[in-house]
Design an enzyme around this catalytic site. Structure first.
Site, PDB file in Angstrom:
ATOM      1  N   GLU A  95       0.855  -1.194   0.000  1.00 10.95           N
ATOM      2  CA  GLU A  95       0.000   0.000   0.000  1.00 10.95           C
ATOM      3  C   GLU A  95       0.888   1.239   0.000  1.00 10.95           C
ATOM      4  O   GLU A  95       2.038   1.205   0.457  1.00 10.95           O
ATOM      5  CB  GLU A  95      -0.913  -0.067   1.241  1.00 10.95           C
ATOM      6  N   ASP A  96       0.352   2.336  -0.508  1.00 14.41           N
ATOM      7  CA  ASP A  96       1.139   3.567  -0.590  1.00 14.41           C
ATOM      8  C   ASP A  96       1.283   4.266   0.760  1.00 14.41           C
ATOM      9  O   ASP A  96       2.382   4.551   1.210  1.00 14.41           O
ATOM     10  CB  ASP A  96       0.540   4.526  -1.644  1.00 14.41           C
ATOM     11  N   ILE A  97       0.135   4.557   1.403  1.00 11.70           N
ATOM     12  CA  ILE A  97       0.199   5.420   2.587  1.00 11.70           C
ATOM     13  C   ILE A  97      -0.851   5.005   3.608  1.00 11.70           C
ATOM     14  O   ILE A  97      -1.923   4.507   3.246  1.00 11.70           O
ATOM     15  CB  ILE A  97       0.032   6.903   2.154  1.00 11.70           C
ATOM     16  N   ASP A  99      -3.073   6.406   6.756  1.00 10.14           N
ATOM     17  CA  ASP A  99      -3.508   7.671   7.361  1.00 10.14           C
ATOM     18  C   ASP A  99      -4.514   7.389   8.483  1.00 10.14           C
ATOM     19  O   ASP A  99      -4.125   7.228   9.637  1.00 10.14           O
ATOM     20  CB  ASP A  99      -4.095   8.553   6.253  1.00 10.14           C
ATOM     21  N   GLY A 101      -6.216   4.664   8.639  1.00  9.45           N
ATOM     22  CA  GLY A 101      -6.189   3.212   8.852  1.00  9.45           C
ATOM     23  C   GLY A 101      -7.409   2.514   8.265  1.00  9.45           C
ATOM     24  O   GLY A 101      -7.488   1.286   8.253  1.00  9.45           O
TER      25      GLY A 101
HETATM   26  P1  IMP Z   1      -6.532   5.738   5.096  1.00  9.48           P
HETATM   27  O1  IMP Z   1      -7.609   4.808   4.609  1.00  9.48           O
HETATM   28  O2  IMP Z   1      -7.089   6.965   5.734  1.00  9.48           O
HETATM   29  O3  IMP Z   1      -5.466   5.079   5.948  1.00  9.48           O
HETATM   30  O4  IMP Z   1      -5.826   6.353   3.845  1.00  9.48           O
HETATM   31  C1  IMP Z   1      -5.215   5.618   2.934  1.00  9.48           C
HETATM   32  C2  IMP Z   1      -5.495   6.119   1.539  1.00  9.48           C
HETATM   33  O5  IMP Z   1      -5.783   7.509   1.516  1.00  9.48           O
HETATM   34  C3  IMP Z   1      -4.283   5.935   0.696  1.00  9.48           C
HETATM   35  O6  IMP Z   1      -4.344   4.708   0.016  1.00  9.48           O
HETATM   36  C4  IMP Z   1      -4.301   7.132  -0.222  1.00  9.48           C
HETATM   37  O7  IMP Z   1      -5.007   6.794  -1.398  1.00  9.48           O
HETATM   38  C5  IMP Z   1      -5.063   8.179   0.503  1.00  9.48           C
HETATM   39  N1  IMP Z   1      -4.198   9.210   1.152  1.00  9.48           N
HETATM   40  C6  IMP Z   1      -4.041   9.414   2.484  1.00  9.48           C
HETATM   41  N2  IMP Z   1      -3.184  10.432   2.722  1.00  9.48           N
HETATM   42  C7  IMP Z   1      -2.786  10.873   1.500  1.00  9.48           C
HETATM   43  C8  IMP Z   1      -1.878  11.914   1.088  1.00  9.48           C
HETATM   44  O8  IMP Z   1      -1.259  12.654   1.883  1.00  9.48           O
HETATM   45  N3  IMP Z   1      -1.711  12.046  -0.252  1.00  9.48           N
HETATM   46  C9  IMP Z   1      -2.364  11.286  -1.165  1.00  9.48           C
HETATM   47  N4  IMP Z   1      -3.213  10.299  -0.818  1.00  9.48           N
HETATM   48  C10 IMP Z   1      -3.434  10.099   0.514  1.00  9.48           C
HETATM   49 MG    MG Z   2      -4.697   4.457  -2.029  1.00  6.38          MG
END
Ligand code: IMP
Ligand code: MG
Length: 170
Positions: A95-97, A99, A101
């Site tokens: 996975e890329d990032i 945030d 979760g």
């Molecule tokens: P989560 O589900 O909130 O953990 O976020 C994960 C997804 O949100 C990642 O797979 C990204 O697609 C997107 N995302 C979260 N933060 C960023 C950011 O700073 N830049 C670009 N995409 C982000």
């Molecule tokens: Mg993503």
């Protein structure tokens, strides 16, 4: 919106990829591995990782979205599901990032119900978040701040994915 500043250089990222690939090569030696790449954001990391693996490995992809613009929508959408049976298989999600979760915790729930032998996660960039859903990420790239970032696969409205480094937007 323009690119504000480079946060992590191409060289640092490539060194990290080699380090993570070495760990993965050791951990999965003699085992069959399926790399499950999460599109679109992880596409560059998956390809850089692939070139450094020395394993019995195959590649599968899912496409998941949770973001519109720079705000989390609070739910994930599977745009493209797996087209193989993963029961009894070793799965490594890339996975890329990380945030809130939400993406990874929801994905793990979905995949665990399909009875794989093992599931681990590699994630390139880990953000802090007040209400982060805890997820165990075995292979971690970089801990970063909470600013919205682009590059190395990450986009803002579909742009900037091609940058070989990580940058903050202004
Ligand atoms: P989560 O589900 O909130 O953990 O976020 C994960 C997804 O949100 C990642 O797979 C990204 O697609 C997107 N995302 C979260 N933060 C960023 C950011 O700073 N830049 C670009 N995409 C982000
Ligand atoms: Mg993503």
């Amino acid at each position: 919106m323009n690119i504000a500043k480079k946060l992590i250089s191409e060289k640092e990222i490539q060194e990290k990829i080699v380090h993570l690939a070495n760990q993965i090569n050791n951990d999965y030696k003699g085992k069959e591995l399926i790399i499950l790449g999460i599109l679109k954001g992880a596409f560059i990391a998956i390809s850089d990782l692939a070139k450094n693996l020395n394993l019995d490995v195959s590649f599968e992809f899912m496409s998941i979205s949770s973001y519109e613009g720079s705000e989390s929508t609070g739910q994930i959408k599977i745009e493209k599901d797996l087209d193989i049976d993963i029961s009894g298989k070793n799965i490594l999600i890339v996975e890329d990032i990380f945030d809130t979760g939400l993406t990874l915790s929801s994905l793990i729930d979905i995949l665990e119900s399909r009875n794989p032998k093992s599931i681990e996660i590699m994630c390139m960039f880990i953000k802090p978040h007040d209400k982060q859903i805890p997820v165990d990420i075995k292979y971690q790239g970089f801990k970063i701040g909470s600013d919205f970032v682009v590059g190395y696969g990450l986009d803002y409205m579909g742009r900037f994915r091609e940058l070989p480094y990580l940058a903050a937007l202004s």
